[in-house]
Design a protein around this motif. Structure first.
Motif, mmCIF file in Angstrom:
data_model
loop_
_atom_site.group_PDB
_atom_site.id
_atom_site.type_symbol
_atom_site.label_atom_id
_atom_site.label_comp_id
_atom_site.label_asym_id
_atom_site.label_seq_id
_atom_site.Cartn_x
_atom_site.Cartn_y
_atom_site.Cartn_z
ATOM 1 N N ARG A 209 0.821 -1.204 0.000
ATOM 2 C CA ARG A 209 0.000 0.000 0.000
ATOM 3 C C ARG A 209 0.860 1.261 0.000
ATOM 4 O O ARG A 209 2.081 1.209 0.032
ATOM 5 N N GLU A 210 0.149 2.376 -0.035
ATOM 6 C CA GLU A 210 0.759 3.706 0.058
ATOM 7 C C GLU A 210 1.861 3.871 -0.985
ATOM 8 O O GLU A 210 1.658 3.602 -2.153
ATOM 9 N N GLU A 211 3.055 4.296 -0.566
ATOM 10 C CA GLU A 211 4.049 4.682 -1.562
ATOM 11 C C GLU A 211 4.826 3.511 -2.143
ATOM 12 O O GLU A 211 5.521 3.655 -3.156
ATOM 13 N N ILE A 212 4.754 2.323 -1.522
ATOM 14 C CA ILE A 212 5.616 1.209 -1.921
ATOM 15 C C ILE A 212 5.485 0.844 -3.400
ATOM 16 O O ILE A 212 6.496 0.698 -4.106
ATOM 17 N N PRO A 213 4.273 0.669 -3.963
ATOM 18 C CA PRO A 213 4.202 0.318 -5.387
ATOM 19 C C PRO A 213 4.843 1.361 -6.301
ATOM 20 O O PRO A 213 5.388 1.017 -7.357
ATOM 21 N N TYR A 214 4.784 2.622 -5.892
ATOM 22 C CA TYR A 214 5.238 3.701 -6.773
ATOM 23 C C TYR A 214 6.737 3.973 -6.652
ATOM 24 O O TYR A 214 7.362 4.452 -7.602
ATOM 25 N N CYS A 215 7.315 3.661 -5.510
ATOM 26 C CA CYS A 215 8.748 3.901 -5.321
ATOM 27 C C CYS A 215 9.573 2.664 -5.645
ATOM 28 O O CYS A 215 10.795 2.688 -5.517
ATOM 29 N N SER A 216 8.933 1.588 -6.080
ATOM 30 C CA SER A 216 9.654 0.343 -6.343
ATOM 31 C C SER A 216 9.670 0.026 -7.834
ATOM 32 O O SER A 216 8.793 0.436 -8.588
ATOM 33 N N THR A 217 10.696 -0.692 -8.237
ATOM 34 C CA THR A 217 10.779 -1.201 -9.599
ATOM 35 C C THR A 217 11.469 -2.557 -9.561
ATOM 36 O O THR A 217 12.085 -2.924 -8.545
ATOM 37 N N VAL A 218 11.374 -3.278 -10.663
ATOM 38 C CA VAL A 218 11.834 -4.665 -10.697
ATOM 39 C C VAL A 218 12.807 -4.860 -11.849
ATOM 40 O O VAL A 218 12.604 -4.340 -12.950
ATOM 41 N N GLN A 219 13.862 -5.599 -11.582
ATOM 42 C CA GLN A 219 14.823 -5.940 -12.628
ATOM 43 C C GLN A 219 15.130 -7.436 -12.544
ATOM 44 O O GLN A 219 15.497 -7.948 -11.487
ATOM 45 N N VAL A 220 14.955 -8.132 -13.655
ATOM 46 C CA VAL A 220 15.297 -9.557 -13.709
ATOM 47 C C VAL A 220 16.784 -9.669 -13.985
ATOM 48 O O VAL A 220 17.273 -9.301 -15.056
#
Length: 299
Positions: A209-220
């Motif tokens: 929730r909150e800011e976590i989805p927006y401040c995170s990114t994923v790299q394989v």
């Protein structure tokens, strides 16, 4: 039989149903879907091929507000909007998805800078019409039919699969004549590892929730197919602060474990093979505002 093939851009505000529409037409899940803005950050290519045509759909990030001096867009948002502009520039036709249940009349002014009115055919796809009364639906169709530069108004319910064939037929009618640009059995030009990363990011959007989805990114970081045993998938999740890393991992690693379990199930369903998924969480400060970091992360 003459073959028609070309590019159709899908644009719209966040949560208008762009990715749901694409998935529905393709008959399989290609673009990740959540109720949060920024779920789609990249331009996703979806290929829909039949004997007489090939539609190359360009699913784009949700169109954000216009930037201002007081509220400028960060570098990530700027790059996402560049993806939208490039998609409409490349397109032979444009589908503007409008949420009929959310201030529909306000959508076009926001989308207008991204629509090359008059230069390419433009259809308004009025989505979520199953939530509208017959009177409200008629009012919206009449409103959009009166707007300049709009070639068609197509009411649909992407979630329920209603009238998606009408969207397909409109798109096909505006494709140029020419050979298929991709193999007929392909569904996208992105490699498997791209969609693996998108699945992990979808679970972050769904479970945090909150800011976590927006401040995170994923790299394989690595994807190794194995003839015997499970495929190895190593993924890094980047956040901007140590405190966000703590939230992502959770007490005793519980949050990260739950996210990884959900992601692994969807990855295995997507690739059709068992996988060993290893996820680590790292801090990359201000990555959304750093041009070099964004480039290295694939944006």
């Amino acid at each position: 039989m003459d073959l028609h093939a070309g590019f159709v851009a899908i644009i719209g505000k966040p949560n208008a149903g762009k990715s749901t529409l694409l998935n529905g037409i393709l008959g399989q899940k290609l673009s990740i879907v959540t109720p949060k803005a920024q779920t789609t950050r990249h331009r996703i290519i979806g290929l829909h091929s039949e004997e007489s045509f090939q539609i190359i759909f360009l699913d784009t990030p949700g169109v954000l507000r216009e930037p201002s001096i007081a509220e400028p867009l960060n570098m990530l948002d700027q790059r996402m909007m560049q993806n939208v502009r490039q998609a409409t520039k490349d397109a032979d036709a444009v589908l503007a998805i409008v949420d009929g249940n959310d201030r529909a009349e306000e959508a076009l002014p926001l989308l207008a800078p991204y629509c090359r009115k008059g230069s390419v055919p433009l259809a308004v796809v009025l989505n979520k019409v199953d939530l509208l009364t017959a009177l409200r639906l008629r009012q919206l169709v009449e409103y959009f039919e009166l707007q300049p530069g709009i070639d068609a108004v197509i009411p649909v319910s992407a979630l329920k699969g209603r009238n998606l064939k009408d969207v397909e037929e409109w798109a096909v009618s505006h494709l140029p004549e020419g050979p298929a640009l991709y193999p007929k059995d392909a569904v996208s030009d992105h490699p498997e590892r791209f969609f693996v990363g998108e699945i992990v990011r979808e679970k972050i959007f769904q479970l945090y929730r909150e800011e976590i989805p927006y401040c995170s990114t994923v790299q394989v970081l690595d994807y190794k197919e194995r003839a015997v045993g499970k495929d190895l998938v190593q993924v890094a999740v980047y956040v901007e602060h140590e405190s966000q890393k703590g939230i992502m991992v959770g007490r005793g690693g519980s949050a990260l474990k739950a996210m990884a379990t959900a992601a692994r199930a969807d990855i295995e369903a997507f690739v059709g093979r068992p996988v060993y998924l290893d996820i680590t969480v790292k801090v990359k400060e201000k990555w959304r505002k750093n041009e070099e970091a964004l480039t290295n992360l694939g944006y």
